[in-house]
Design a protein around this motif. Sequence first.
Motif, PDB file in Angstrom:
ATOM      1  N   ALA A   1       0.795  -1.081   0.026  1.00 62.24           N
ATOM      2  CA  ALA A   1       0.158  -0.041  -0.166  1.00 62.24           C
ATOM      3  C   ALA A   1       0.835   1.264   0.033  1.00 62.24           C
ATOM      4  O   ALA A   1       1.187   1.732   0.927  1.00 62.24           O
ATOM      5  N   ASP A   2       1.400   1.649  -1.234  1.00 60.84           N
ATOM      6  CA  ASP A   2       2.338   2.808  -1.260  1.00 60.84           C
ATOM      7  C   ASP A   2       1.707   4.074  -1.461  1.00 60.84           C
ATOM      8  O   ASP A   2       0.698   4.106  -1.763  1.00 60.84           O
ATOM      9  N   TRP A   3       2.265   5.020  -1.109  1.00 56.54           N
ATOM     10  CA  TRP A   3       1.839   6.265  -1.026  1.00 56.54           C
ATOM     11  C   TRP A   3       1.185   6.636  -2.325  1.00 56.54           C
ATOM     12  O   TRP A   3       0.150   7.216  -2.376  1.00 56.54           O
ATOM     13  N   ASP A   4       1.935   6.454  -3.470  1.00 58.52           N
ATOM     14  CA  ASP A   4       1.461   6.801  -4.628  1.00 58.52           C
ATOM     15  C   ASP A   4       0.061   6.277  -5.066  1.00 58.52           C
ATOM     16  O   ASP A   4      -0.880   6.775  -5.501  1.00 58.52           O
ATOM     17  N   SER A   5      -0.224   4.801  -4.803  1.00 59.04           N
ATOM     18  CA  SER A   5      -1.321   4.284  -4.996  1.00 59.04           C
ATOM     19  C   SER A   5      -2.436   4.714  -4.131  1.00 59.04           C
ATOM     20  O   SER A   5      -3.694   4.781  -4.567  1.00 59.04           O
ATOM     21  N   LEU A   6      -2.057   4.911  -2.886  1.00 61.25           N
ATOM     22  CA  LEU A   6      -3.024   5.434  -1.821  1.00 61.25           C
ATOM     23  C   LEU A   6      -3.725   6.947  -2.499  1.00 61.25           C
ATOM     24  O   LEU A   6      -4.735   7.321  -2.333  1.00 61.25           O
ATOM     25  N   GLN A   7      -2.493   7.795  -2.884  1.00 62.00           N
ATOM     26  CA  GLN A   7      -3.204   9.142  -3.536  1.00 62.00           C
ATOM     27  C   GLN A   7      -3.987   8.886  -4.534  1.00 62.00           C
ATOM     28  O   GLN A   7      -5.008   9.575  -4.652  1.00 62.00           O
ATOM     29  N   ARG A   8      -3.830   7.994  -5.348  1.00 63.26           N
ATOM     30  CA  ARG A   8      -4.679   7.611  -6.414  1.00 63.26           C
ATOM     31  C   ARG A   8      -6.047   7.320  -5.992  1.00 63.26           C
ATOM     32  O   ARG A   8      -7.086   7.841  -6.681  1.00 63.26           O
ATOM     33  N   ILE A   9      -6.343   6.848  -4.995  1.00 61.42           N
ATOM     34  CA  ILE A   9      -7.638   6.473  -4.365  1.00 61.42           C
ATOM     35  C   ILE A   9      -8.341   7.755  -4.004  1.00 61.42           C
ATOM     36  O   ILE A   9      -9.760   7.708  -3.842  1.00 61.42           O
ATOM     37  N   PHE A  10      -7.813   8.689  -3.766  1.00 59.31           N
ATOM     38  CA  PHE A  10      -8.509  10.017  -3.496  1.00 59.31           C
ATOM     39  C   PHE A  10      -8.481  11.324  -4.619  1.00 59.31           C
ATOM     40  O   PHE A  10      -9.360  12.025  -4.585  1.00 59.31           O
ATOM     41  N   ILE A  11      -7.883  10.718  -5.635  1.00 57.13           N
ATOM     42  CA  ILE A  11      -7.795  11.678  -6.784  1.00 57.13           C
ATOM     43  C   ILE A  11      -8.651  10.923  -7.700  1.00 57.13           C
ATOM     44  O   ILE A  11      -8.518   9.866  -8.365  1.00 57.13           O
ATOM     45  N   ARG A  12      -9.883  11.561  -7.936  1.00 58.00           N
ATOM     46  CA  ARG A  12     -11.071  11.008  -9.150  1.00 58.00           C
ATOM     47  C   ARG A  12     -10.085  11.182 -10.186  1.00 58.00           C
ATOM     48  O   ARG A  12      -9.502  12.010 -10.523  1.00 58.00           O
TER      49      ARG A  12
ATOM     50  N   SER B   1      -5.690  -7.642   8.515  1.00 54.65           N
ATOM     51  CA  SER B   1      -4.335  -8.072   7.670  1.00 54.65           C
ATOM     52  C   SER B   1      -3.812  -6.442   7.493  1.00 54.65           C
ATOM     53  O   SER B   1      -4.201  -5.687   7.394  1.00 54.65           O
ATOM     54  N   SER B   2      -2.223  -6.720   7.760  1.00 50.94           N
ATOM     55  CA  SER B   2      -1.641  -5.411   7.802  1.00 50.94           C
ATOM     56  C   SER B   2      -1.433  -5.072   6.153  1.00 50.94           C
ATOM     57  O   SER B   2      -1.496  -3.843   5.730  1.00 50.94           O
ATOM     58  N   GLU B   3      -1.187  -5.926   5.409  1.00 54.40           N
ATOM     59  CA  GLU B   3      -0.970  -5.804   3.981  1.00 54.40           C
ATOM     60  C   GLU B   3      -2.379  -5.735   3.447  1.00 54.40           C
ATOM     61  O   GLU B   3      -3.320  -6.245   3.813  1.00 54.40           O
ATOM     62  N   PRO B   4      -2.439  -4.886   2.413  1.00 54.20           N
ATOM     63  CA  PRO B   4      -3.772  -4.856   1.572  1.00 54.20           C
ATOM     64  C   PRO B   4      -4.065  -6.345   1.070  1.00 54.20           C
ATOM     65  O   PRO B   4      -3.164  -6.990   0.467  1.00 54.20           O
ATOM     66  N   GLU B   5      -5.345  -6.822   1.437  1.00 49.66           N
ATOM     67  CA  GLU B   5      -5.733  -8.142   0.930  1.00 49.66           C
ATOM     68  C   GLU B   5      -6.269  -8.128  -0.690  1.00 49.66           C
ATOM     69  O   GLU B   5      -5.986  -9.285  -1.267  1.00 49.66           O
ATOM     70  N   LYS B   6      -6.843  -7.251  -0.855  1.00 55.01           N
ATOM     71  CA  LYS B   6      -7.732  -7.382  -2.049  1.00 55.01           C
ATOM     72  C   LYS B   6      -7.724  -6.158  -2.714  1.00 55.01           C
ATOM     73  O   LYS B   6      -7.719  -4.979  -2.321  1.00 55.01           O
ATOM     74  N   LYS B   7      -7.929  -6.158  -4.228  1.00 53.15           N
ATOM     75  CA  LYS B   7      -8.332  -4.775  -4.720  1.00 53.15           C
ATOM     76  C   LYS B   7      -9.678  -4.841  -4.869  1.00 53.15           C
ATOM     77  O   LYS B   7     -10.416  -5.556  -4.620  1.00 53.15           O
ATOM     78  N   LEU B   8     -10.072  -3.434  -5.396  1.00 56.66           N
ATOM     79  CA  LEU B   8     -11.614  -3.072  -5.520  1.00 56.66           C
ATOM     80  C   LEU B   8     -12.323  -4.092  -6.178  1.00 56.66           C
ATOM     81  O   LEU B   8     -13.577  -4.737  -5.675  1.00 56.66           O
ATOM     82  N   ALA B   9     -11.744  -4.403  -7.301  1.00 50.81           N
ATOM     83  CA  ALA B   9     -12.435  -5.509  -8.230  1.00 50.81           C
ATOM     84  C   ALA B   9     -12.728  -6.677  -7.355  1.00 50.81           C
ATOM     85  O   ALA B   9     -13.734  -7.100  -7.576  1.00 50.81           O
ATOM     86  N   ASP B  10     -11.954  -7.047  -6.822  1.00 49.85           N
ATOM     87  CA  ASP B  10     -12.069  -8.435  -6.211  1.00 49.85           C
ATOM     88  C   ASP B  10     -13.091  -8.437  -4.938  1.00 49.85           C
ATOM     89  O   ASP B  10     -13.761  -9.263  -4.722  1.00 49.85           O
ATOM     90  N   VAL B  11     -13.053  -7.153  -4.289  1.00 48.38           N
ATOM     91  CA  VAL B  11     -13.833  -7.101  -3.180  1.00 48.38           C
ATOM     92  C   VAL B  11     -15.349  -6.928  -3.760  1.00 48.38           C
ATOM     93  O   VAL B  11     -16.098  -7.726  -3.164  1.00 48.38           O
TER      94      VAL B  11
ATOM     95  N   MET C   1      -7.170  -1.730   1.851  1.00 49.55           N
ATOM     96  CA  MET C   1      -6.095  -0.863   2.487  1.00 49.55           C
ATOM     97  C   MET C   1      -5.117  -1.740   3.339  1.00 49.55           C
ATOM     98  O   MET C   1      -3.909  -1.192   3.347  1.00 49.55           O
ATOM     99  N   GLY C   2      -5.415  -2.444   3.979  1.00 49.55           N
ATOM    100  CA  GLY C   2      -4.801  -2.893   5.146  1.00 49.55           C
ATOM    101  C   GLY C   2      -4.565  -1.944   6.281  1.00 49.55           C
ATOM    102  O   GLY C   2      -4.723  -0.919   6.135  1.00 49.55           O
ATOM    103  N   THR C   3      -3.969  -2.662   7.249  1.00 52.38           N
ATOM    104  CA  THR C   3      -3.735  -1.508   8.503  1.00 52.38           C
ATOM    105  C   THR C   3      -2.318  -0.572   7.898  1.00 52.38           C
ATOM    106  O   THR C   3      -2.584   0.602   8.329  1.00 52.38           O
ATOM    107  N   LYS C   4      -1.616  -0.994   6.918  1.00 52.97           N
ATOM    108  CA  LYS C   4      -0.691  -0.188   6.442  1.00 52.97           C
ATOM    109  C   LYS C   4      -0.979   0.904   5.548  1.00 52.97           C
ATOM    110  O   LYS C   4      -0.652   1.801   5.640  1.00 52.97           O
ATOM    111  N   GLY C   5      -2.064   0.409   4.740  1.00 48.89           N
ATOM    112  CA  GLY C   5      -2.539   1.640   4.234  1.00 48.89           C
ATOM    113  C   GLY C   5      -3.181   2.859   4.909  1.00 48.89           C
ATOM    114  O   GLY C   5      -2.951   4.003   4.714  1.00 48.89           O
ATOM    115  N   TYR C   6      -3.924   2.460   5.748  1.00 51.07           N
ATOM    116  CA  TYR C   6      -4.577   3.205   6.672  1.00 51.07           C
ATOM    117  C   TYR C   6      -3.367   3.975   7.546  1.00 51.07           C
ATOM    118  O   TYR C   6      -3.550   5.243   7.817  1.00 51.07           O
ATOM    119  N   ALA C   7      -2.400   3.256   7.978  1.00 47.42           N
ATOM    120  CA  ALA C   7      -1.172   3.930   8.701  1.00 47.42           C
ATOM    121  C   ALA C   7      -0.608   5.001   7.653  1.00 47.42           C
ATOM    122  O   ALA C   7      -0.194   6.162   8.340  1.00 47.42           O
TER     123      ALA C   7
END
Lengths: 561, 561
Positions: free
Chosen positions: A20-31, A81-91, B420-426
């Motif tokens: 869950a890196d910063w870049d991909s996180l930012q993308r979920i906020f920018i439409r 889970s500490s790591e992201p488990e799934k993408k939106l598509a999978d969810v 996002m996992g806990t890491k994404g939130y973090a």
Amino acid sequence: MESPDQLKPIDISKHSKLVADWDSLQRIFIRPEDEDCKATLLKYMEQILFGLHEFLNSHVGVTEEISLLNLTETYKETLISSEPEKKLADVISDIISSIAPRAVNVASPYFVGHMTAAIPFFMVHLKAIVAALNQNVIKLETSKVLSVLEKQVLAKIHRLIFDLDESFYQKHVQSTDTSLGSFTTGGTTANLTALWVARNHFFSPCDGFEGIETEGMAGALNHHGFDKAIYLVSKRCHFSLKKAGGILGVGNKHVIPVDVNAEYRMDVSKLSKMIKSFSKSAGTSGRKGKTAIMAVVGVAGATETGIVDPLYEIADVCREHSIHFHVDAAWGGPVLLSEAYAGKLAGIERADSVTIDGHKQFFMPMTCGMVFFRDPKIMDRIAYYSNYVNRQGSVDLGIKTLEGSREANSLILDSALKIMGTKGYALMIDHGIETTRAFADEIKKRQMFELVTEPELNILTYRLVPPHIGKLREKAYDRKEIERLDGLLDDINIMVQRKQREAGRSFVSRTRVNCAPCRENDHEVVVLRAVIMNPMTTIRVLSEVLDEQEKIYKSISHEEA
Amino acid sequence: MESPDQLKPIDISKHSKLVADWDSLQRIFIRPEDEDCKATLLKYMEQILFGLHEFLNSHVGVTEEISLLNLTETYKETLISSEPEKKLADVISDIISSIAPRAVNVASPYFVGHMTAAIPFFMVHLKAIVAALNQNVIKLETSKVLSVLEKQVLAKIHRLIFDLDESFYQKHVQSTDTSLGSFTTGGTTANLTALWVARNHFFSPCDGFEGIETEGMAGALNHHGFDKAIYLVSKRCHFSLKKAGGILGVGNKHVIPVDVNAEYRMDVSKLSKMIKSFSKSAGTSGRKGKTAIMAVVGVAGATETGIVDPLYEIADVCREHSIHFHVDAAWGGPVLLSEAYAGKLAGIERADSVTIDGHKQFFMPMTCGMVFFRDPKIMDRIAYYSNYVNRQGSVDLGIKTLEGSREANSLILDSALKIMGTKGYALMIDHGIETTRAFADEIKKRQMFELVTEPELNILTYRLVPPHIGKLREKAYDRKEIERLDGLLDDINIMVQRKQREAGRSFVSRTRVNCAPCRENDHEVVVLRAVIMNPMTTIRVLSEVLDEQEKIYKSISHEEA
């Protein structure tokens, strides 16, 4: 100023190794701007709109045959889970494949057991708009026009109920220091708000007393020399009223039921007698024994029977004794939209406060309730201010509400009223009431069934009575024998309802009502309960539901034989 | 059985003349089969997803310059149209053209005034799923798997807070007779629920007493010979706690603030002294003067300052005196997801109950709150049963909640945790805290500003102090002179905040805090308040916000000169 997408956040280096890196996180906020990305997001929405729909078409009733026990076994992991488990598509596809089929298909025409049913598909769009705007109507600074709209919508429904004159509404619709009502989570908190206001109104601040909100229940009783404070409620009222008495520090034993008559409506002469007897006890001794009656509560569309209390007559009694009159119209309120049946609620315009649910017969998605007050100043009794929001003199809607942060549900109701008009709503209301009547006739026609409560609106209760037991029951005069036979019938109806629910094709609920409510020492019996609000639920569907119940009963009695 | 779309409703003839005719009404309930219709519905969703987005890109701050007065003038009609006024398509385009631009752009990186901000775009999808399924988690019969999922999600967050062992969670995650917490509308009703449970737990049923829920506040005090019952709360706590005291019949004057120290944290030695002094008053006279302390409330992320009370030490005091310890972590709770900063909430695991909001730092759409209890049996104190749902022994989640009908918000939180996992939130939590620190440094660097409260999490308060006033203020020893100067500064800061909000490019909120909280007779001053949760809000954005404030101040003082 820069546009958001040109901005770079500080100190991202240390996060660079995370999935869950910063870049991909930012993308979920920018439409997204690019067409590919937009297309993907839209595709997900398509799956939601029509993928869930496929499930709804292929299942009726209470869905797939997986036992609750098996289900719970698969939902036991409690570590996040500490790591992201799934993408939106999978969810989304997981929800479509694993959650939706194990949810309840409340939209099925065969699902007639509860007050939750199909909603118009545009409600999903409207809910999505509310989520996308994500306004918080607790305060103007996080909602602006949505606060203004909310006041307008509240005034529209207030007018539907109380029908005061145009000048009243012109004065109050956008007034910053009066309130016609408030949105709530649902009927429970709407009723709680009404009883809270009534309590505080009764024990208003006066010389030497800062009011019950400040001084508490005990302080209020002491100051006025009351022994206790009570609410008088229709015996068939919703359990949220008893709960409200508990929450408000009144004590739920002081939420006192008023007996009903043979039609399950509040017995107004008994109400009158109760009020007089409570008043009489006052002043007999020097200081104690006085009872404060803070409110009387009538029901317009009782949860279990759909019955409407004699609102006009109750209002008479309340006015005579200057008691706050609350009407719980959580279910029945929208019947006011129907020209043909609005008269069933006659007298509601004389109430002091009224509860109506949005997620019931306004066909809104979960959840939305509302409470309205005739007196636009009475909600001052529950006002709370703060330094950072809801400052004195501000127009913030959060000043006089039970809840804090709230979504802009008024936008959904307002849009729905524009799309359907009162006539559109009336079609649904009328269909429900008329179909329920036809269903009552069908029940009466069948040898195997007994109608227990006649439908007044679109709810009825009935029970399966096998003819051989029915005959014995008719002839029985001995109290014990009647109770024994009703016990048998209870077992049969519980079993039939359960087996039908488990079979998953259709669903009615069950409850208990007194079989002859106005007689002394009457006992409760198990009944099946049908709530008919889905426009797709026709008399043909309902006949099939009865057919299946007969069939289930026969298979049970066959097994037993 | 027939599929729904083959069904024909009864008695449609008389409705045939209406614009809102029966056929078109039915169509809004049947999700469409043909591709054209599907495409249209999807197009609407596209407008919602990206049309509202266009507005969000073109506006920052508090939107279009239309005065509230002008706005209210256009929302005064209070009659509901009987005919349908608009099609869904028109409703959506009206919302895009007239509502959205007059709403507040809470998603802007320049909107740093409140606890409402941008949410990940997938939240809109998840909310749409919840609306489409339209489950009601009050009972299993209208939710099935969603009730099971809710219990799992509650256990996950419970574990995040209390971190009990695996066997505890295996036992309780799906237990039908215990509850780890409940979803609520928001922090306000979560706090209310916690104080309700604490009240009822303190005044549990015992010999000759049916419990406070049944007998009421006055009955409870009488039975135990208490003079009053109180809550002790951090002085900087949210106003919902005072409101809860009012609602619960305790009296909001019995929600007693505990002083804070110089860092705006609850002064634990004062708490200790207060508890002892309340205990001492007991028993001095034969029967009266005893005070019941039902709970102590600490804050983890105070609304106005972001401060965390010394939770570990408060827990010590509460355990010593066997008092229920509630933590309002509505804001700060999700900091537990951050490895780097979870330590800031140390001691929260020793609480008896904890509030966390979903629509705050879990970045969920409005609205979602949660409350958790260490003891899985304590919620029995607020259980209500009914005949038609929530029967004794059932697993219905509505048995032990303040609210009644509820939407399946757990599905949104569960999905977000998976995405996002806990890491994404973090990452988001860390960004907020670190950016706020950088902002504090920037404020300190500037001559024109004064940092009032140091950031502990991601909230700080500051004020604009023009150097010529600042110098006088520093030298002033006379109390009246200090207050005069602070009065001047108050006026300046109120005006700057208002003008910046009206300009519509950026937004900070304002509130009042004591400038030296631990001194006697200290006075409150107006401060500007920044809440930094939007990942797009960078130090550069915040510097621009300060630049604009300086510019506004200069233009004001120029006008005045």
